[in-house]
Design a protein around this motif. Sequence first.
Motif, PDB file in Angstrom:
ATOM      1  N   HIS A   1     -11.673   2.840   1.052  1.00 44.95           N
ATOM      2  CA  HIS A   1     -11.850   2.743  -0.402  1.00 44.95           C
ATOM      3  C   HIS A   1     -12.230   1.345  -0.875  1.00 44.95           C
ATOM      4  N   ILE A   2     -12.379   0.381   0.031  1.00 46.11           N
ATOM      5  CA  ILE A   2     -12.680  -0.998  -0.375  1.00 46.11           C
ATOM      6  C   ILE A   2     -14.181  -1.264  -0.225  1.00 46.11           C
ATOM      7  N   PRO A   3     -14.881  -1.573  -1.318  1.00 45.02           N
ATOM      8  CA  PRO A   3     -16.306  -1.899  -1.215  1.00 45.02           C
ATOM      9  C   PRO A   3     -16.516  -3.156  -0.368  1.00 45.02           C
ATOM     10  N   HIS A   4     -17.580  -3.117   0.463  1.00 45.61           N
ATOM     11  CA  HIS A   4     -17.861  -4.261   1.310  1.00 45.61           C
ATOM     12  C   HIS A   4     -19.349  -4.310   1.654  1.00 45.61           C
ATOM     13  N   GLN A   5     -19.776  -5.500   2.115  1.00 43.31           N
ATOM     14  CA  GLN A   5     -21.178  -5.716   2.461  1.00 43.31           C
ATOM     15  C   GLN A   5     -21.267  -6.897   3.422  1.00 43.31           C
ATOM     16  N   MET A   6     -21.983  -6.690   4.537  1.00 37.22           N
ATOM     17  CA  MET A   6     -22.196  -7.750   5.535  1.00 37.22           C
ATOM     18  C   MET A   6     -23.531  -8.431   5.256  1.00 37.22           C
ATOM     19  N   PHE A   7     -23.539  -9.758   5.357  1.00 32.05           N
ATOM     20  CA  PHE A   7     -24.738 -10.575   5.158  1.00 32.05           C
ATOM     21  C   PHE A   7     -24.935 -11.485   6.363  1.00 32.05           C
ATOM     22  N   ASN A   8     -26.180 -11.770   6.674  1.00 35.17           N
ATOM     23  CA  ASN A   8     -26.510 -12.873   7.564  1.00 35.17           C
ATOM     24  C   ASN A   8     -27.294 -13.872   6.731  1.00 35.17           C
ATOM     25  N   LYS A   9     -26.612 -14.869   6.218  1.00 36.50           N
ATOM     26  CA  LYS A   9     -27.233 -15.884   5.372  1.00 36.50           C
ATOM     27  C   LYS A   9     -27.765 -17.048   6.198  1.00 36.50           C
ATOM     28  N   SER A  10     -27.604 -16.976   7.514  1.00 36.68           N
ATOM     29  CA  SER A  10     -27.994 -18.078   8.394  1.00 36.68           C
ATOM     30  C   SER A  10     -29.457 -17.954   8.824  1.00 36.68           C
ATOM     31  N   ASP A  11     -29.920 -18.950   9.562  1.00 37.85           N
ATOM     32  CA  ASP A  11     -31.285 -18.985  10.077  1.00 37.85           C
ATOM     33  C   ASP A  11     -31.401 -18.383  11.471  1.00 37.85           C
TER      34      ASP A  11
ATOM     35  N   ARG B   1     -24.263  -2.578  -0.014  1.00 32.26           N
ATOM     36  CA  ARG B   1     -22.833  -2.561  -0.374  1.00 32.26           C
ATOM     37  C   ARG B   1     -22.372  -1.111  -0.426  1.00 32.26           C
ATOM     38  N   HIS B   2     -21.208  -0.848   0.176  1.00 39.54           N
ATOM     39  CA  HIS B   2     -20.722   0.529   0.284  1.00 39.54           C
ATOM     40  C   HIS B   2     -19.208   0.537   0.497  1.00 39.54           C
ATOM     41  N   TYR B   3     -18.652   1.740   0.568  1.00 40.90           N
ATOM     42  CA  TYR B   3     -17.243   1.901   0.918  1.00 40.90           C
ATOM     43  C   TYR B   3     -17.093   3.193   1.708  1.00 40.90           C
ATOM     44  N   HIS B   4     -15.933   3.386   2.296  1.00 41.52           N
ATOM     45  CA  HIS B   4     -15.609   4.593   3.058  1.00 41.52           C
ATOM     46  C   HIS B   4     -14.342   5.211   2.484  1.00 41.52           C
ATOM     47  N   GLU B   5     -14.351   6.520   2.326  1.00 33.98           N
ATOM     48  CA  GLU B   5     -13.176   7.233   1.815  1.00 33.98           C
ATOM     49  C   GLU B   5     -12.069   7.318   2.866  1.00 33.98           C
ATOM     50  N   GLU B   6     -12.446   7.560   4.116  1.00 31.25           N
ATOM     51  CA  GLU B   6     -11.482   7.811   5.196  1.00 31.25           C
ATOM     52  C   GLU B   6     -11.367   6.650   6.186  1.00 31.25           C
ATOM     53  N   SER B   7     -12.478   6.059   6.513  1.00 32.13           N
ATOM     54  CA  SER B   7     -12.535   5.109   7.631  1.00 32.13           C
ATOM     55  C   SER B   7     -12.026   3.725   7.271  1.00 32.13           C
ATOM     56  N   GLN B   8     -11.255   3.167   8.186  1.00 29.01           N
ATOM     57  CA  GLN B   8     -10.957   1.745   8.149  1.00 29.01           C
ATOM     58  C   GLN B   8     -11.847   1.099   9.204  1.00 29.01           C
ATOM     59  N   GLN B   9     -12.182  -0.186   9.000  1.00 23.54           N
ATOM     60  CA  GLN B   9     -13.076  -0.865   9.926  1.00 23.54           C
ATOM     61  C   GLN B   9     -12.562  -2.250  10.265  1.00 23.54           C
ATOM     62  N   PHE B  10     -12.952  -2.688  11.462  1.00 24.43           N
ATOM     63  CA  PHE B  10     -12.698  -4.058  11.886  1.00 24.43           C
ATOM     64  C   PHE B  10     -14.012  -4.625  12.375  1.00 24.43           C
TER      65      PHE B  10
ATOM     66  N   ILE C   1     -15.900  -8.541   0.599  1.00 28.14           N
ATOM     67  CA  ILE C   1     -14.915  -7.457   0.564  1.00 28.14           C
ATOM     68  C   ILE C   1     -14.253  -7.480  -0.810  1.00 28.14           C
ATOM     69  N   ALA C   2     -14.458  -6.401  -1.561  1.00 30.78           N
ATOM     70  CA  ALA C   2     -13.860  -6.268  -2.894  1.00 30.78           C
ATOM     71  C   ALA C   2     -14.149  -7.477  -3.774  1.00 30.78           C
TER      72      ALA C   2
ATOM     73  N   ARG D   1     -19.783   7.407   4.097  1.00 25.35           N
ATOM     74  CA  ARG D   1     -20.349   6.159   3.590  1.00 25.35           C
ATOM     75  C   ARG D   1     -20.899   6.447   2.202  1.00 25.35           C
ATOM     76  N   PHE D   2     -20.431   5.662   1.207  1.00 24.32           N
ATOM     77  CA  PHE D   2     -20.808   5.887  -0.179  1.00 24.32           C
ATOM     78  C   PHE D   2     -21.248   4.585  -0.822  1.00 24.32           C
ATOM     79  N   PRO D   3     -22.319   4.623  -1.635  1.00 25.81           N
ATOM     80  CA  PRO D   3     -22.765   3.404  -2.313  1.00 25.81           C
ATOM     81  C   PRO D   3     -21.687   2.860  -3.238  1.00 25.81           C
ATOM     82  N   ALA D   4     -21.599   1.553  -3.306  1.00 29.28           N
ATOM     83  CA  ALA D   4     -20.583   0.921  -4.169  1.00 29.28           C
ATOM     84  C   ALA D   4     -21.261   0.162  -5.301  1.00 29.28           C
TER      85      ALA D   4
END
Length: 112
Positions: A82-92, A43-52, A64-65, A109-112
Amino acid sequence: MKMSRQNAEHYIWGDQCDGWHLLKAQNLSIIHERMPAHTAEARHYHEESQQFFFLLEGTATIEIAGEEHELHQHEGIHVAPHIPHQMFNKSDSDIQFLVISEPTTRGDRFPA
Protein backbone atom coordinates in the motif's frame (compact mmCIF):
# COMPACT_ATOMS: atom_id res chain seq x y z
CA MET A 1 19.32 -25.35 -10.37
CA LYS A 2 21.80 -22.49 -10.06
CA MET A 3 20.43 -19.18 -11.34
CA SER A 4 22.19 -16.18 -12.83
CA ARG A 5 21.57 -13.51 -15.43
CA GLN A 6 23.01 -15.92 -17.99
CA ASN A 7 20.25 -18.54 -17.60
CA ALA A 8 17.35 -16.50 -16.15
CA GLU A 9 14.27 -15.37 -18.07
CA HIS A 10 15.02 -11.84 -19.35
CA TYR A 11 12.63 -8.97 -20.06
CA ILE A 12 12.90 -5.27 -20.90
CA TRP A 13 10.86 -2.71 -19.00
CA GLY A 14 10.52 1.06 -18.86
CA ASP A 15 13.17 3.05 -20.74
CA GLN A 16 15.51 0.22 -21.82
CA CYS A 17 15.82 -1.26 -18.33
CA ASP A 18 16.52 -4.98 -17.94
CA GLY A 19 15.11 -7.59 -15.59
CA TRP A 20 16.11 -11.21 -15.01
CA HIS A 21 13.77 -13.53 -13.08
CA LEU A 22 16.05 -15.39 -10.67
CA LEU A 23 13.04 -16.87 -8.86
CA LYS A 24 9.52 -16.65 -10.28
CA ALA A 25 7.09 -18.25 -7.84
CA GLN A 26 3.63 -17.14 -6.73
CA ASN A 27 4.70 -16.63 -3.12
CA LEU A 28 8.18 -15.18 -3.78
CA SER A 29 9.86 -13.31 -6.62
CA ILE A 30 13.53 -12.36 -6.94
CA ILE A 31 14.52 -10.19 -9.88
CA HIS A 32 17.95 -8.83 -10.83
CA GLU A 33 17.38 -5.46 -12.50
CA ARG A 34 19.56 -3.01 -14.41
CA MET A 35 18.66 0.64 -14.99
CA PRO A 36 20.70 2.81 -17.36
CA ALA A 37 21.78 6.29 -16.33
CA HIS A 38 19.01 8.88 -15.89
CA THR A 39 16.04 6.47 -15.99
CA ALA A 40 13.10 5.93 -13.64
CA GLU A 41 10.27 3.51 -13.16
CA ALA A 42 6.64 4.65 -12.93
CA ARG A 43 5.42 5.53 -9.42
CA HIS A 44 3.19 2.73 -8.15
CA TYR A 45 2.11 0.66 -5.16
CA HIS A 46 1.15 -2.95 -4.42
CA GLU A 47 -1.95 -4.07 -2.54
CA GLU A 48 -0.51 -7.42 -1.38
CA SER A 49 3.22 -7.49 -2.03
CA GLN A 50 5.97 -6.26 0.22
CA GLN A 51 9.35 -5.64 -1.42
CA PHE A 52 12.99 -5.38 -0.53
CA PHE A 53 15.34 -3.53 -2.87
CA PHE A 54 19.05 -4.37 -2.52
CA LEU A 55 21.61 -2.38 -4.51
CA LEU A 56 24.37 -4.43 -6.14
CA GLU A 57 26.14 -1.70 -8.11
CA GLY A 58 25.99 2.10 -8.36
CA THR A 59 23.91 4.67 -6.50
CA ALA A 60 20.11 4.63 -6.69
CA THR A 61 17.39 6.91 -5.42
CA ILE A 62 14.09 5.46 -4.29
CA GLU A 63 11.10 7.57 -3.33
CA ILE A 64 8.87 5.92 -0.73
CA ALA A 65 5.68 7.68 0.37
CA GLY A 66 7.06 11.07 -0.70
CA GLU A 67 10.49 10.69 0.95
CA GLU A 68 13.64 10.11 -1.13
CA HIS A 69 16.31 7.65 0.02
CA GLU A 70 19.71 7.24 -1.59
CA LEU A 71 20.99 3.67 -1.74
CA HIS A 72 24.64 2.81 -2.19
CA GLN A 73 26.25 -0.49 -3.10
CA HIS A 74 25.21 -3.29 -0.68
CA GLU A 75 22.44 -1.25 0.95
CA GLY A 76 18.76 -2.14 0.88
CA ILE A 77 15.35 -0.85 1.83
CA HIS A 78 11.93 -2.39 2.56
CA VAL A 79 8.66 -1.19 1.04
CA ALA A 80 5.45 -2.36 2.71
CA PRO A 81 2.20 -3.04 0.83
CA HIS A 82 0.00 0.00 0.00
CA ILE A 83 3.02 2.36 0.05
CA PRO A 84 3.62 4.35 -3.17
CA HIS A 85 7.20 4.12 -4.39
CA GLN A 86 9.44 4.81 -7.39
CA MET A 87 13.04 3.84 -8.23
CA PHE A 88 15.30 6.36 -10.00
CA ASN A 89 18.78 6.23 -11.44
CA LYS A 90 19.84 9.86 -11.23
CA SER A 91 23.51 8.97 -11.77
CA ASP A 92 25.64 8.92 -14.92
CA SER A 93 26.21 5.12 -14.69
CA ASP A 94 24.09 1.98 -14.78
CA ILE A 95 22.74 0.65 -11.50
CA GLN A 96 22.01 -2.98 -10.69
CA PHE A 97 19.85 -4.22 -7.86
CA LEU A 98 17.73 -7.09 -6.59
CA VAL A 99 13.98 -6.75 -6.07
CA ILE A 100 12.61 -9.36 -3.68
CA SER A 101 8.81 -9.46 -3.57
CA GLU A 102 6.57 -11.51 -1.26
CA PRO A 103 4.18 -12.55 -2.72
CA THR A 104 4.87 -11.90 -6.39
CA THR A 105 3.80 -8.53 -7.81
CA ARG A 106 2.19 -10.10 -10.91
CA GLY A 107 -1.31 -8.61 -11.06
CA ASP A 108 -0.57 -6.47 -7.99
CA ARG A 109 0.82 -3.23 -9.42
CA PHE A 110 -1.25 -0.04 -9.41
CA PRO A 111 -0.41 3.51 -10.52
CA ALA A 112 0.11 5.93 -7.65
